[in-house]
Design an enzyme around this catalytic site. Sequence first.
Site, PDB file in Angstrom:
ATOM      1  N   CYS A  91       0.862  -1.200   0.000  1.00 20.20           N
ATOM      2  CA  CYS A  91       0.000   0.000   0.000  1.00 20.20           C
ATOM      3  C   CYS A  91       0.897   1.249   0.000  1.00 20.20           C
ATOM      4  O   CYS A  91       1.693   1.429   0.941  1.00 20.20           O
ATOM      5  CB  CYS A  91      -0.905  -0.018   1.224  1.00 20.20           C
ATOM      6  SG  CYS A  91      -1.711  -1.612   1.481  1.00 20.20           S
ATOM      7  N   CYS A 105       1.440   3.598   3.152  1.00 19.43           N
ATOM      8  CA  CYS A 105       1.563   3.047   4.511  1.00 19.43           C
ATOM      9  C   CYS A 105       2.991   2.991   5.051  1.00 19.43           C
ATOM     10  O   CYS A 105       3.916   2.546   4.368  1.00 19.43           O
ATOM     11  CB  CYS A 105       0.941   1.658   4.540  1.00 19.43           C
ATOM     12  SG  CYS A 105       0.820   1.013   6.220  1.00 19.43           S
TER      13      CYS A 105
HETATM   14  N1  SAM Z   1      -3.354  -4.051   7.566  1.00 21.33           N
HETATM   15  C1  SAM Z   1      -4.750  -3.890   7.650  1.00 21.33           C
HETATM   16  C2  SAM Z   1      -5.397  -3.505   6.356  1.00 21.33           C
HETATM   17  O1  SAM Z   1      -4.793  -2.860   5.543  1.00 21.33           O
HETATM   18  O2  SAM Z   1      -6.565  -3.822   6.208  1.00 21.33           O
HETATM   19  C3  SAM Z   1      -5.181  -2.922   8.698  1.00 21.33           C
HETATM   20  C4  SAM Z   1      -4.425  -1.701   9.029  1.00 21.33           C
HETATM   21  S1  SAM Z   1      -4.394  -0.417   7.828  1.00 21.33           S
HETATM   22  C5  SAM Z   1      -3.204   0.583   8.574  1.00 21.33           C
HETATM   23  C6  SAM Z   1      -5.974   0.377   7.973  1.00 21.33           C
HETATM   24  C7  SAM Z   1      -6.235   1.589   7.133  1.00 21.33           C
HETATM   25  O3  SAM Z   1      -5.509   2.682   7.611  1.00 21.33           O
HETATM   26  C8  SAM Z   1      -5.894   1.531   5.661  1.00 21.33           C
HETATM   27  O4  SAM Z   1      -6.858   0.852   4.929  1.00 21.33           O
HETATM   28  C9  SAM Z   1      -5.864   3.016   5.299  1.00 21.33           C
HETATM   29  O5  SAM Z   1      -7.134   3.456   4.907  1.00 21.33           O
HETATM   30  C10 SAM Z   1      -5.478   3.679   6.613  1.00 21.33           C
HETATM   31  N2  SAM Z   1      -4.105   4.216   6.542  1.00 21.33           N
HETATM   32  C11 SAM Z   1      -2.949   3.537   6.568  1.00 21.33           C
HETATM   33  N3  SAM Z   1      -1.890   4.368   6.457  1.00 21.33           N
HETATM   34  C12 SAM Z   1      -2.399   5.617   6.346  1.00 21.33           C
HETATM   35  C13 SAM Z   1      -1.815   6.903   6.183  1.00 21.33           C
HETATM   36  N4  SAM Z   1      -0.511   7.076   6.083  1.00 21.33           N
HETATM   37  N5  SAM Z   1      -2.644   7.974   6.127  1.00 21.33           N
HETATM   38  C14 SAM Z   1      -3.966   7.803   6.223  1.00 21.33           C
HETATM   39  N6  SAM Z   1      -4.575   6.615   6.362  1.00 21.33           N
HETATM   40  C15 SAM Z   1      -3.806   5.526   6.416  1.00 21.33           C
HETATM   41 FE1  SF4 Z   2      -1.355  -2.117   3.630  1.00 27.31          FE
HETATM   42 FE2  SF4 Z   2      -0.252  -1.008   5.755  1.00 27.31          FE
HETATM   43 FE3  SF4 Z   2      -2.446  -2.549   6.070  1.00 27.31          FE
HETATM   44 FE4  SF4 Z   2      -0.068  -3.627   5.430  1.00 27.31          FE
HETATM   45  S1  SF4 Z   2      -0.571  -2.546   7.318  1.00 27.31           S
HETATM   46  S2  SF4 Z   2      -2.066  -4.081   4.474  1.00 27.31           S
HETATM   47  S3  SF4 Z   2       0.846  -2.089   4.093  1.00 27.31           S
HETATM   48  S4  SF4 Z   2      -2.321  -0.608   4.988  1.00 27.31           S
END
Ligand code: SAM
Ligand code: SF4
Length: 329
Positions: free
Chosen positions: A57, A60
């Site tokens: 992603c 992230c």
């Molecule tokens: N790994 C799991 C997944 O992706 O489903 C769960 C955690 S992930 C961090 C959850 C959500 O946080 C992502 O789908 C995204 O929408 C949001 N997210 C992650 N990094 C971000 C960032 N830098 N700024 C804003 N939203 C973020």
């Molecule tokens: Fe994507 Fe970050 Fe969630 Fe991993 S933790 S699936 S890199 S949003």
Amino acid sequence: MNTRHDWTREEITNLYNLPFLDLVFEAQRIHRENFPANTIQVSTLLSIKTGKCPEDCKYCSQSVHYDSKLEAEKRIAISKVIEEAKLALAQGSSRFCMGAAWRNPHERDMPYVLEMVKEVKALGLETCMTLGMLNQSQAERLKDAGLDYYNHNLDTSREYYSHIISTRTFDDRLDTLEHVRNAGMKICSGGILGLGETQNDRIGLLYELATLAIHPESVPINMLVPIEGTPLENIEKLDVIEWIRTIAVARIIMPKSYIRLSAGRESLSDSDQALAFMAGANSFFSGEKLLTTPNIGEGKDKILLRKLDLKVEKPKLTIHELSINAMEV
Ligand code: SAM
Ligand code: SF4
Ligand code: DTB
């Protein structure tokens, strides 16, 4: 008015392009038909396994594909999670959301997460987890352990998805949501704005969410927190009015869902957030930290709630549920 699931992209586009004040006014009207006015649901987040995620992603900090300088952390002890959950409860949270940087939980992780759900639920908190993709059996076991919500975001439009993530597909996301629904859990699913997407992509995301057979009970709207070392580090910041428009349309087309201000509140002013509440947002994450990035912090949030005369919603667990939970501990 009945909740609709047959919204067309054209209808959503027309709403999105309403004169701004008409849009916000209509969103607040619909909000008051479906929710108590001036009331906000507060959730707290905790990262239970941080970093080294195999997914790519582009936004992230936790992806193994980018050098974000994040310090990775293995699964944290359940006792630590319970300590944090108690603190969240004492600070007025009604829901505790536990997140792990996994593509999906492995079978060896299941006893750990199941025990965690049981213990957090027994405190009287609503439980939420976000662990990546789930198969049907995992979803059912989480439900049986007492998991109320599963967070799994669609993030952006179907068309833009592959520009942001290449290690899974939009349909993979929908499959997990189906497993969660089949298991009888509530869904928390929304998106992230400011990824360089077009207005049409934001409309596409809203369209996908609002045409699900049952709307997600909770719809997080994240604003990108730019992370050093990731491909989106220097992307142009999204105009805040676009963020408000997205929230207002979400409120109108998913009238009974909680619309949650999620990541990115730190970069938004009190008045931006007040406008978002006016546009129908009625939930946020409290605490100093989200998963890996800083959040506004409880102190400043209390001041904001006081300034805006907003009440905090109490947990929805019944006395009966609470006493059963207490007996099981
Ligand atoms: N790994 C799991 C997944 O992706 O489903 C769960 C955690 S992930 C961090 C959850 C959500 O946080 C992502 O789908 C995204 O929408 C949001 N997210 C992650 N990094 C971000 C960032 N830098 N700024 C804003 N939203 C973020
Ligand atoms: Fe994507 Fe970050 Fe969630 Fe991993 S933790 S699936 S890199 S949003
Ligand atoms: C969601 O949509 N936003 C939250 C929660 N669901 C898990 C996560 C926000 C993470 C923001 C970036 C970080 O702190 O790493």
